[in-house]
Scaffold this active site. Structure first.
Site, PDB file in Angstrom:
ATOM      1  N   ASN A   1       0.810  -1.226   0.000  1.00 46.25           N
ATOM      2  CA  ASN A   1       0.000   0.000   0.000  1.00 46.25           C
ATOM      3  C   ASN A   1       0.844   1.278   0.000  1.00 46.25           C
ATOM      4  OD1 ASN A   1      -2.220  -1.594  -0.065  1.00 46.25           O
ATOM      5  ND2 ASN A   1      -2.878  -1.212   2.050  1.00 46.25           N
TER       6      ASN A   1
ATOM      7  N   ARG B   1      -8.226  -1.589  -7.399  1.00 43.43           N
ATOM      8  CA  ARG B   1      -8.765  -0.253  -7.122  1.00 43.43           C
ATOM      9  C   ARG B   1      -7.689   0.817  -7.019  1.00 43.43           C
ATOM     10  NH1 ARG B   1     -13.252   1.422  -4.532  1.00 43.43           N
ATOM     11  NH2 ARG B   1     -11.913   2.716  -3.256  1.00 43.43           N
TER      12      ARG B   1
ATOM     13  N   CYS C   1     -16.483  -4.339  -5.163  1.00 40.40           N
ATOM     14  CA  CYS C   1     -15.448  -5.347  -4.932  1.00 40.40           C
ATOM     15  C   CYS C   1     -16.055  -6.401  -4.031  1.00 40.40           C
ATOM     16  CB  CYS C   1     -14.196  -4.733  -4.335  1.00 40.40           C
ATOM     17  SG  CYS C   1     -14.383  -4.270  -2.641  1.00 40.40           S
TER      18      CYS C   1
ATOM     19  N   ASP D   1      -7.152  -4.132   7.804  1.00 42.09           N
ATOM     20  CA  ASP D   1      -6.458  -5.143   6.989  1.00 42.09           C
ATOM     21  C   ASP D   1      -5.928  -6.313   7.816  1.00 42.09           C
ATOM     22  OD1 ASP D   1      -6.992  -3.836   4.649  1.00 42.09           O
ATOM     23  OD2 ASP D   1      -4.983  -3.014   4.371  1.00 42.09           O
TER      24      ASP D   1
ATOM     25  N   VAL E   1     -14.294   0.362   9.909  1.00 38.36           N
ATOM     26  CA  VAL E   1     -13.804   1.003   8.673  1.00 38.36           C
ATOM     27  C   VAL E   1     -14.559   0.458   7.469  1.00 38.36           C
ATOM     28  CG1 VAL E   1     -11.771   1.444   7.228  1.00 38.36           C
ATOM     29  CG2 VAL E   1     -11.533   1.380   9.714  1.00 38.36           C
TER      30      VAL E   1
HETATM   31  C1  UD1 Z   1      -6.767   1.577   1.664  1.00 43.44           C
HETATM   32  C2  UD1 Z   1      -5.948   0.318   1.562  1.00 43.44           C
HETATM   33  C3  UD1 Z   1      -6.741  -0.876   2.057  1.00 43.44           C
HETATM   34  C4  UD1 Z   1      -7.265  -0.611   3.473  1.00 43.44           C
HETATM   35  C5  UD1 Z   1      -7.991   0.737   3.559  1.00 43.44           C
HETATM   36  C6  UD1 Z   1      -8.369   1.121   4.967  1.00 43.44           C
HETATM   37  C7  UD1 Z   1      -4.530   0.773  -0.340  1.00 43.44           C
HETATM   38  C8  UD1 Z   1      -4.167   0.462  -1.754  1.00 43.44           C
HETATM   39  N1  UD1 Z   1      -5.586   0.124   0.170  1.00 43.44           N
HETATM   40  O1  UD1 Z   1      -7.903   1.418   0.830  1.00 43.44           O
HETATM   41  O2  UD1 Z   1      -5.883  -2.010   2.072  1.00 43.44           O
HETATM   42  O3  UD1 Z   1      -8.159  -1.629   3.837  1.00 43.44           O
HETATM   43  O4  UD1 Z   1      -7.160   1.783   3.037  1.00 43.44           O
HETATM   44  O5  UD1 Z   1      -7.239   1.189   5.767  1.00 43.44           O
HETATM   45  O6  UD1 Z   1      -3.859   1.538   0.322  1.00 43.44           O
HETATM   46  N2  UD1 Z   1     -14.761   5.990   1.572  1.00 43.44           N
HETATM   47  C9  UD1 Z   1     -15.833   6.726   1.087  1.00 43.44           C
HETATM   48  N3  UD1 Z   1     -15.625   7.518  -0.005  1.00 43.44           N
HETATM   49  C10 UD1 Z   1     -14.413   7.621  -0.618  1.00 43.44           C
HETATM   50  C11 UD1 Z   1     -13.326   6.879  -0.103  1.00 43.44           C
HETATM   51  C12 UD1 Z   1     -13.530   6.074   0.998  1.00 43.44           C
HETATM   52  O7  UD1 Z   1     -16.940   6.639   1.606  1.00 43.44           O
HETATM   53  O8  UD1 Z   1     -14.296   8.369  -1.593  1.00 43.44           O
HETATM   54  C13 UD1 Z   1     -14.950   5.116   2.764  1.00 43.44           C
HETATM   55  C14 UD1 Z   1     -14.797   3.645   2.396  1.00 43.44           C
HETATM   56  O9  UD1 Z   1     -15.983   3.085   1.902  1.00 43.44           O
HETATM   57  C15 UD1 Z   1     -14.361   3.060   3.729  1.00 43.44           C
HETATM   58  C16 UD1 Z   1     -13.531   4.155   4.345  1.00 43.44           C
HETATM   59  O10 UD1 Z   1     -13.893   5.372   3.676  1.00 43.44           O
HETATM   60  O11 UD1 Z   1     -15.488   2.796   4.544  1.00 43.44           O
HETATM   61  C17 UD1 Z   1     -12.037   3.952   4.260  1.00 43.44           C
HETATM   62  O12 UD1 Z   1     -11.652   3.753   2.909  1.00 43.44           O
HETATM   63  P1  UD1 Z   1     -10.233   4.195   2.376  1.00 43.44           P
HETATM   64  O13 UD1 Z   1      -9.364   4.611   3.505  1.00 43.44           O
HETATM   65  O14 UD1 Z   1     -10.429   5.152   1.254  1.00 43.44           O
HETATM   66  O15 UD1 Z   1      -9.663   2.840   1.759  1.00 43.44           O
HETATM   67  P2  UD1 Z   1      -8.793   2.684   0.456  1.00 43.44           P
HETATM   68  O16 UD1 Z   1      -7.892   3.855   0.280  1.00 43.44           O
HETATM   69  O17 UD1 Z   1      -9.650   2.253  -0.675  1.00 43.44           O
END
Ligand code: UD1
Length: 416
Positions: A23, A92, A116, A303, A325
């Site tokens: 990540n 993603r 996903c 994770d 989360v």
């Molecule tokens: C990253 C990690 C993933 C980890 C996650 C949380 C990478 C490549 N992946 O994923 O392994 O599980 O952080 O630590 O680094 N959300 C929204 N809108 C958005 C973006 C996020 O509602 O535009 C919500 C998501 O649905 C989730 C939460 O925010 O409930 C956290 O997501 P996010 O931190 O963005 O995860 P990723 O960056 O996709």
């Protein structure tokens, strides 16, 4: 299709070297697209996701070479500002090209990731953030088209400290005109690494490690040599294996990134010693039931939720694991129950009644971390477990069966 066959129940001993963080490396690779020159990365894990990102960089026109953990990315040849559906749907993190390409070239077309295996995982924070920086965002044919002559700094406050959105907006803000302030920003070590790397490349980012990141835009970034931080989730997975079955040492890891997990492992009964970049763990005589709630960093990582649940499956009583989360990231539970675990799910809360032992069975991987929990379950179980669809695990764990074999686990990969 590959599967892993594990004959469980053997104790683990020896040392394991932790790889560079998946990540962390993925956003660093897209950050290299902002440079009109070469970026080199060291300790790059050879993962399916790294190779998918190489394909994506190749599609956008960057020159990439990757050998023995060292990668160089030439951003001077970028000529195609599009991330196609075929790649984004498999990973993603491809969405990380959005901020860098928009900021440097004023235009980018990126496929929407879609769903996903565990929920919708929206990208609204990324898009709203870019709009605040002056981008015009339109949706056409499943693709996001983002355009801006030059992004302009602004104040952005996330509803939730999203890792991906923080990374994308930081990268966009670095080349925007003026000051960008991100409130409620993510503080995960991978975001810290990204911000520090960007500063090495000439960016002006302040407030790193806090939830308020302040960026003074610059006109361009320059070449840099970067070292990828150790993968705290891979390390956490081996630590949980050690707590159940081992006497093992992890080298090239950062115990500071794992403080909450280490505290929980000690509560569960494991014996742990840490030095600056290694951790030794001895198994618990019996596993104490220990509740966990996932939170953003520095809280317990989502994770590692699946892997923690499998440890609790053989605890001496009942425990509760809550994921705040991702509320629907529990596809491993029915598979773990096939191994004899006794786990019930109520919304985002898993109630685990410890059993004396797990028993091998055929199971199926559903995503990266769920797969890791199945491998841990198989290692702990009596008898043989066949894990199918292991391409999920290959996305995020380098040489997992070789590393476990070196620790004494009877695990083989089969393709038949
Ligand atoms: C990253 C990690 C993933 C980890 C996650 C949380 C990478 C490549 N992946 O994923 O392994 O599980 O952080 O630590 O680094 N959300 C929204 N809108 C958005 C973006 C996020 O509602 O535009 C919500 C998501 O649905 C989730 C939460 O925010 O409930 C956290 O997501 P996010 O931190 O963005 O995860 P990723 O960056 O996709």
């Amino acid at each position: 299709m590959d599967r892993l066959v594990v004959r469980g129940g053997r104790p683990l001993s020896g040392t394991v070297e932790i790889s560079g963080a998946k990540n962390a490396v993925l956003p660093l690779m897209t950050a290299a697209l902002m440079v009109d020159g070469e970026t080199t990365l060291k300790r790059v894990p050879n993962l399916k996701d790294t190779r998918t990102m190489i394909r994506l960089l190749d599609i956008v026109g960057a020159g990439v070479s990757f050998d023995a953990g060292e990668m160089s990315i030439d951003g001077s040849t970028v000529n195609n500002l599009e991330a196609p559906y075929d790649l984004v749907k498999t990973m993603r993190a491809s969405f990380y090209v959005l901020g860098p390409l928009l900021a440097r070239f004023g235009k980018v077309r990126v496929s929407l990731p879609g769903g996903c295996a565990w929920g919708p995982r929206p990208v609204d924070f990324h898009l709203k953030g870019l709009e605040k920086l002056g981008a015009k965002i339109t949706l056409e044919g499943g693709y996001i088209l983002a355009e801006a002559d030059r992004l302009k700094g602004n104040k952005i406050c996330f509803d939730f400290p999203s890792v991906g959105a923080t990374g994308n907006i930081v990268m966009a803000g670095v080349l925007a005109k003026g000051e960008t302030v991100i409130e409620n920003a993510a503080r995960e070590p991978e975001i810290v690494q990204l911000c520090e790397a960007l500063n090495t490349m000439g960016a002006k980012i302040d407030g790193i490690r806090t939830d308020k990141i302040i960026i003074e835009g610059v006109d361009q970034l320059h070449s840099a040599d970067l070292d990828v931080i150790p993968d705290r989730i891979e390390a956490g997975t081996y630590l949980i294996a050690g707590a159940a079955m081992g006497d093992i040492t992890l080298n090239y890891c950062n115990p500071k990134h794992l403080e909450v997990l280490i505290e929980k492992l000690i509560q569960a009964g494991a014996k742990i010693d840490t030095s600056e970049n290694s951790i030794s763990i001895k198994k618990a005589n019996s596993i104490n039931p220990t509740d966990v709630t996932t939170e953003v960093y520095p809280g317990f990582p989502t994770d590692l939720q699946a892997q923690w649940i499998v440890l609790m499956a053989i605890a001496t009583g009942s425990s509760v694991v809550t994921d705040t989360v991702y509320h629907d990231r529990f596809t491993h539970i029915p598979e773990l129950n096939r191994l004899g675990a006794n786990i019930k799910l109520r919304d985002n809360i898993a109630i685990i009644n410890g059993v004396d032992h797990l028993i091998g069975a055929p199971v199926m991987s559903t995503d990266i971390r769920a797969s890791a929990s199945l491998i841990l379950g198989a290692i702990m179980a009596k008898g043989q477990t066949d894990i199918s669809r292991v391409y999920h695990i290959d996305r995020g764990y380098e040489s997992i069966e070789k590393k476990f074999q070196a620790l004494g686990v009877d695990i083989v990969r089969k393709n038949d």
